[in-house]
Design a protein around this motif. Sequence first.
Motif, PDB file in Angstrom:
ATOM      1  N   SER A 290       0.831  -1.555  -0.070  1.00 38.30           N
ATOM      2  CA  SER A 290       0.458  -0.147  -0.171  1.00 38.30           C
ATOM      3  C   SER A 290       0.489   1.451   0.086  1.00 38.30           C
ATOM      4  O   SER A 290       0.510   2.366  -0.598  1.00 38.30           O
ATOM      5  CB  SER A 290      -1.179   0.204   1.445  1.00 38.30           C
ATOM      6  OG  SER A 290      -0.298   0.004   3.015  1.00 38.30           O
ATOM      7  N   ILE A 291       1.977   1.441   0.449  1.00 42.35           N
ATOM      8  CA  ILE A 291       2.887   2.324   0.731  1.00 42.35           C
ATOM      9  C   ILE A 291       3.280   2.504  -0.529  1.00 42.35           C
ATOM     10  O   ILE A 291       2.983   4.153  -1.250  1.00 42.35           O
ATOM     11  CB  ILE A 291       4.209   1.534   1.561  1.00 42.35           C
ATOM     12  CG1 ILE A 291       3.498   1.713   2.388  1.00 42.35           C
ATOM     13  CG2 ILE A 291       5.496   3.858   1.224  1.00 42.35           C
ATOM     14  CD1 ILE A 291       5.230   1.411   4.045  1.00 42.35           C
ATOM     15  N   ILE A 292       3.917   1.841  -2.030  1.00 44.27           N
ATOM     16  CA  ILE A 292       4.350   2.784  -3.759  1.00 44.27           C
ATOM     17  C   ILE A 292       3.205   2.230  -4.190  1.00 44.27           C
ATOM     18  O   ILE A 292       2.576   3.205  -4.609  1.00 44.27           O
ATOM     19  CB  ILE A 292       4.917   1.445  -4.250  1.00 44.27           C
ATOM     20  CG1 ILE A 292       4.294  -0.447  -4.219  1.00 44.27           C
ATOM     21  CG2 ILE A 292       6.238   1.929  -3.389  1.00 44.27           C
ATOM     22  CD1 ILE A 292       5.452  -0.539  -4.733  1.00 44.27           C
ATOM     23  N   LEU A 293       1.791   2.243  -3.635  1.00 40.18           N
ATOM     24  CA  LEU A 293       0.197   2.130  -3.942  1.00 40.18           C
ATOM     25  C   LEU A 293      -0.540   3.351  -3.784  1.00 40.18           C
ATOM     26  O   LEU A 293      -1.446   3.201  -3.989  1.00 40.18           O
ATOM     27  CB  LEU A 293      -0.369   0.815  -4.494  1.00 40.18           C
ATOM     28  CG  LEU A 293      -0.151  -0.779  -5.090  1.00 40.18           C
ATOM     29  CD1 LEU A 293      -0.742  -1.086  -4.476  1.00 40.18           C
ATOM     30  CD2 LEU A 293       0.584  -0.199  -6.665  1.00 40.18           C
ATOM     31  N   ALA A 294      -0.293   4.303  -3.101  1.00 43.05           N
ATOM     32  CA  ALA A 294      -1.090   4.707  -2.346  1.00 43.05           C
ATOM     33  C   ALA A 294      -0.944   6.709  -3.537  1.00 43.05           C
ATOM     34  O   ALA A 294      -0.345   6.801  -4.284  1.00 43.05           O
ATOM     35  CB  ALA A 294       0.025   5.874  -0.766  1.00 43.05           C
ATOM     36  N   ARG A 295      -1.973   6.545  -3.299  1.00 42.72           N
ATOM     37  CA  ARG A 295      -2.373   7.837  -4.245  1.00 42.72           C
ATOM     38  C   ARG A 295      -1.182   9.504  -3.783  1.00 42.72           C
ATOM     39  O   ARG A 295      -0.758   9.361  -5.560  1.00 42.72           O
ATOM     40  CB  ARG A 295      -3.623   9.347  -3.823  1.00 42.72           C
ATOM     41  CG  ARG A 295      -4.103  10.083  -4.625  1.00 42.72           C
ATOM     42  CD  ARG A 295      -4.855  10.881  -4.672  1.00 42.72           C
ATOM     43  NE  ARG A 295      -6.304   9.796  -4.438  1.00 42.72           N
ATOM     44  CZ  ARG A 295      -7.022   9.822  -5.742  1.00 42.72           C
ATOM     45  NH1 ARG A 295      -6.244  10.160  -6.857  1.00 42.72           N
ATOM     46  NH2 ARG A 295      -7.546   8.748  -5.368  1.00 42.72           N
ATOM     47  N   ASN A 296      -0.688   9.670  -3.052  1.00 41.18           N
ATOM     48  CA  ASN A 296       0.673  10.142  -3.054  1.00 41.18           C
ATOM     49  C   ASN A 296       1.959   9.964  -2.089  1.00 41.18           C
ATOM     50  O   ASN A 296       1.702   9.661  -0.751  1.00 41.18           O
ATOM     51  CB  ASN A 296       0.851  11.748  -2.058  1.00 41.18           C
ATOM     52  CG  ASN A 296       1.592  12.698  -1.934  1.00 41.18           C
ATOM     53  OD1 ASN A 296       2.353  12.630  -3.377  1.00 41.18           O
ATOM     54  ND2 ASN A 296       1.943  13.579  -1.174  1.00 41.18           N
ATOM     55  N   VAL A 297       3.054   9.198  -2.436  1.00 37.89           N
ATOM     56  CA  VAL A 297       3.664   8.772  -1.649  1.00 37.89           C
ATOM     57  C   VAL A 297       4.902  10.109  -1.636  1.00 37.89           C
ATOM     58  O   VAL A 297       4.818  10.460  -2.524  1.00 37.89           O
ATOM     59  CB  VAL A 297       4.490   7.856  -2.782  1.00 37.89           C
ATOM     60  CG1 VAL A 297       5.643   6.994  -2.409  1.00 37.89           C
ATOM     61  CG2 VAL A 297       4.112   6.447  -3.314  1.00 37.89           C
ATOM     62  N   ASP A 298       5.347   9.422  -0.228  1.00 36.60           N
ATOM     63  CA  ASP A 298       6.049  10.569   0.327  1.00 36.60           C
ATOM     64  C   ASP A 298       7.389   9.925   1.273  1.00 36.60           C
ATOM     65  O   ASP A 298       6.636   9.788   2.456  1.00 36.60           O
ATOM     66  CB  ASP A 298       5.239  11.515   1.324  1.00 36.60           C
ATOM     67  CG  ASP A 298       6.379  12.650   1.734  1.00 36.60           C
ATOM     68  OD1 ASP A 298       7.255  12.404   1.534  1.00 36.60           O
ATOM     69  OD2 ASP A 298       5.731  13.465   2.645  1.00 36.60           O
TER      70      ASP A 298
END
Length: 196
Positions: free
Chosen positions: A105-113
């Motif tokens: 889910s970390i890399i599929l998030a709308r905004n990766v920060d």
Amino acid sequence: MIRTFIAAIALVVVALPAQAQKLSLNEISRYLNSITAATSSFTQINGDGTISTGEIAIKRPGKVRFDYNPPERALVLATAGSVFVLDRKLNAQPESYPLSQTPLSIILARNVDLSTAGMVQSHGYDGTATIVTAQDPKRPEYGSIQLKFTGNPVELRQWIITDGDGGQTTVVLGGLEKANLPNSLFRVEPELEKLR
């Protein structure tokens, strides 16, 4: 003679590729956010040492599809906030769980920060690739993801997911290529119909 030798060394030095550098977390976040839709072949090394292959399709935010090659014939689909695991050989009902409970889910998030406090556990360089280990700082019990990137241009090469129980799954990408992927590719209902 010495001039010729020095000239030869200079040519060899010029011919060598420039030493890649450790990528910053901002560079990596920008790269991940630039991925809207992409496909790749993949090789998966499972926790028990077995190897699977297949094709992956990613559509950010929130969608990924792993189509496994025979003899497995499995399908893993993340869509609408859930992950579905279908075994086409067994024609059984799929397992499902929230996408938020997997480090993917970390890399599929709308905004990766990746600069979010507590997200990055380690950030290093092994001489050829930048390696970042991250977890959801709000849900560390769900495990972590170790991402490996090469530079110039930046490219995601592999990830290792360590689940909450310590089991590891490695996915090595054959090379992500931008693609135009329809949302229908990530719909679970047609896949469930095929199992009925």
